[in-house]
Scaffold this motif. Structure first.
Motif, mmCIF file in Angstrom:
data_model
loop_
_atom_site.group_PDB
_atom_site.id
_atom_site.type_symbol
_atom_site.label_atom_id
_atom_site.label_comp_id
_atom_site.label_asym_id
_atom_site.label_seq_id
_atom_site.Cartn_x
_atom_site.Cartn_y
_atom_site.Cartn_z
ATOM 1 N N VAL A 1 24.036 1.643 20.231
ATOM 2 C CA VAL A 1 23.705 1.695 18.803
ATOM 3 C C VAL A 1 23.753 3.126 18.251
ATOM 4 O O VAL A 1 24.339 3.362 17.185
ATOM 5 N N VAL B 1 25.302 4.359 14.721
ATOM 6 C CA VAL B 1 24.354 4.576 13.624
ATOM 7 C C VAL B 1 23.621 5.902 13.823
ATOM 8 O O VAL B 1 22.888 6.068 14.795
ATOM 9 N N VAL C 1 25.541 -5.642 14.335
ATOM 10 C CA VAL C 1 25.295 -4.393 13.603
ATOM 11 C C VAL C 1 26.564 -3.944 12.890
ATOM 12 O O VAL C 1 26.541 -3.556 11.711
ATOM 13 N N GLU D 1 20.752 -3.188 24.441
ATOM 14 C CA GLU D 1 21.985 -3.681 23.843
ATOM 15 C C GLU D 1 23.178 -3.048 24.551
ATOM 16 O O GLU D 1 23.034 -2.089 25.307
ATOM 17 N N SER E 1 30.396 0.282 25.227
ATOM 18 C CA SER E 1 29.921 1.538 24.653
ATOM 19 C C SER E 1 29.827 2.548 25.782
ATOM 20 O O SER E 1 29.876 2.194 26.971
ATOM 21 N N LEU F 1 16.765 4.239 12.262
ATOM 22 C CA LEU F 1 16.454 3.975 13.663
ATOM 23 C C LEU F 1 14.947 4.010 13.849
ATOM 24 O O LEU F 1 14.275 4.935 13.377
ATOM 25 N N LEU G 1 26.946 -2.842 22.616
ATOM 26 C CA LEU G 1 27.285 -2.381 21.270
ATOM 27 C C LEU G 1 27.306 -3.630 20.401
ATOM 28 O O LEU G 1 28.310 -4.338 20.337
ATOM 29 N N PRO G 2 26.192 -3.973 19.770
ATOM 30 C CA PRO G 2 26.064 -5.274 19.114
ATOM 31 C C PRO G 2 27.007 -5.447 17.935
ATOM 32 O O PRO G 2 26.997 -4.670 16.982
ATOM 33 N N VAL H 1 17.525 -0.577 12.969
ATOM 34 C CA VAL H 1 17.844 -0.902 14.353
ATOM 35 C C VAL H 1 17.101 0.044 15.292
ATOM 36 O O VAL H 1 16.536 1.061 14.859
ATOM 37 N N SER I 1 16.167 -4.649 18.913
ATOM 38 C CA SER I 1 16.406 -4.979 20.320
ATOM 39 C C SER I 1 15.752 -4.001 21.287
ATOM 40 O O SER I 1 15.610 -2.813 20.998
#
Length: 374
Positions: free
Chosen positions: A307, A311, A289, A283, A137, A319, A285-286, A301, A280
């Motif tokens: 993230v 999102v 998700v 992170e 990311s 969020l 870029l999980p 999240v 989390s």
């Protein structure tokens, strides 16, 4: 690099069931479909070794103590004669560097944000040996300098390739003891497990950075307010016993918090869930998700790592602040009481991942990166 057909060795520290390890298996599988000779070298085994065999992915597990592991790795690299060695966490980079010295392959490192808060930081020598560093990311790339990375850092966002579920939603929910559907409308007292409970899912390895403790405290608050929500907690790891103990202490073990351990049927479980949660503390870029969004699940999240690059709050998901069980509980309660909100966020999240985060697009970007190395 002149050849268009590459021998690629992906190096990981283990074949445990975390998101990064699943990512590596999928990437190697996709590269083999594209005509490359991709294989996996793991320092330790784990549940994904069986999955690699099922998918006909060549995978070598080193095992043993340090001297034997290094010797085994050297032999594996000599046999593979790779054009590219791709390391996926700092421990793997240590061994990948050995491979480069032996084979003169090009060395690529992807920072999945595992350099922060979980494991070792690579040495300067290892960074100097690395030909390309990739952040999963923009946030990860921006922070890579803090762990010693020098020079240009590419950004290749993680992509998602949807694995189809093998069972229906109704079948999985029946197996777990839930009704077919969550409550159809807002209600002061949402239905319990026998009559359509709202079911969440958190698939994540048990590490402090994943903040399972925050989720458990949020679930205890929801129970105290009479909001009946159950979250399926999927995964394993070093923190398992502590988190199980906290759930028992809070009185939510087995009901509000259902611990399923490592599972190979995560696509089925996602299909059975009504929302996804991942509070989390940090992170990259999980992938979890992205997988949830691709299946039209509304996500709750934290705005960490990459993230927020995926999102947008109130558009693709909700969020909430880091380490804030009250805010997390409030967001989950909103979803529990508002089916229209769940539907709107889920549909928008699905479109977001479909349009911008495909696995095929990501795989091609890695291929271009490899071929561009000199």
């Amino acid at each position: 690099m002149g050849t268009s057909t590459l021998r690629i060795v992906h190096v990981v520290s283990s074949l445990n069931g975390g998101g990064m390890e699943h990512f590596v298996l999928r990437l190697a599988e996709a590269q083999r479909r594209h005509g490359h000779d991709a294989s996996i070298l793991a320092l330790r085994g784990g549940p994904l070794a069986d999955l690699a065999r099922q998918r006909a992915l060549p995978a070598t597990v080193l095992g043993g103590r340090l001297p034997a592991r290094v010797a085994h790795a050297a032999l594996a690299f000599a046999r593979a004669r790779p054009h590219v060695i791709h390391a996926h966490n700092p421990t793997a980079l240590h061994y990948a560097t050995v491979g480069k010295l032996l084979t003169r392959a090009r060395l690529v490192f992807t920072d999945h944000a595992q350099t922060r808060g979980i494991i070792r930081v690579p040495s300067r020598f290892e960074w100097r040996a690395t030909d390309a560093v990739v952040g999963c990311s923009q946030d990860t790339a921006d922070k890579s300098g803090a762990v010693g990375v020098a020079g240009n850092i590419s950004v290749i966002h993680n992509g998602i390739d949807i694995t189809p579920a093998r069972r229906t939603r109704e079948e999985v929910r029946a197996e777990l003891g839930f009704g077919d559907d969550p409550p159809p409308a807002a209600s002061p007292e949402p239905a319990g497990p026998s009559g359509g409970a709202l079911v969440g899912i958190m698939p994540a390895a048990f590490h402090p950075v994943k903040a399972h403790d925050v989720l458990l405290r949020a679930l205890a608050r929801l129970r105290d307010r009479g909001v009946e929500v159950t979250v399926l907690i999927v995964g394993d790891g070093d923190e398992r016993d502590r988190i199980h103990g906290l759930a028992r202490e809070l009185g939510i073990h087995g009901k509000e918090a259902r611990f399923l351990g490592f599972r190979k049927d995560v696509p089925d479980l996602l299909l059975a869930a009504d929302f996804f949660v991942l509070p989390s503390r940090d992170e990259g870029l999980p992938l979890a998700v992205l997988e949830a969004m691709a299946r039209s699940l509304p996500v709750v999240v934290t705005p960490v790592g990459g993230v927020p690059e995926v999102v947008r709050s109130e558009e693709h998901g909700l969020l909430v602040p880091v380490d804030d069980p009250d805010a997390l509980a409030a967001a989950i309660e909103r979803l529990a009481r508002d089916p229209a909100l769940r539907r709107r966020l889920g549909e928008a999240g699905h479109a977001r991942v479909r349009d911008d985060f495909s696995f095929e697009k990501m795989t091609r970007k890695y291929e271009q990166l490899y071929l561009g190395l000199e």
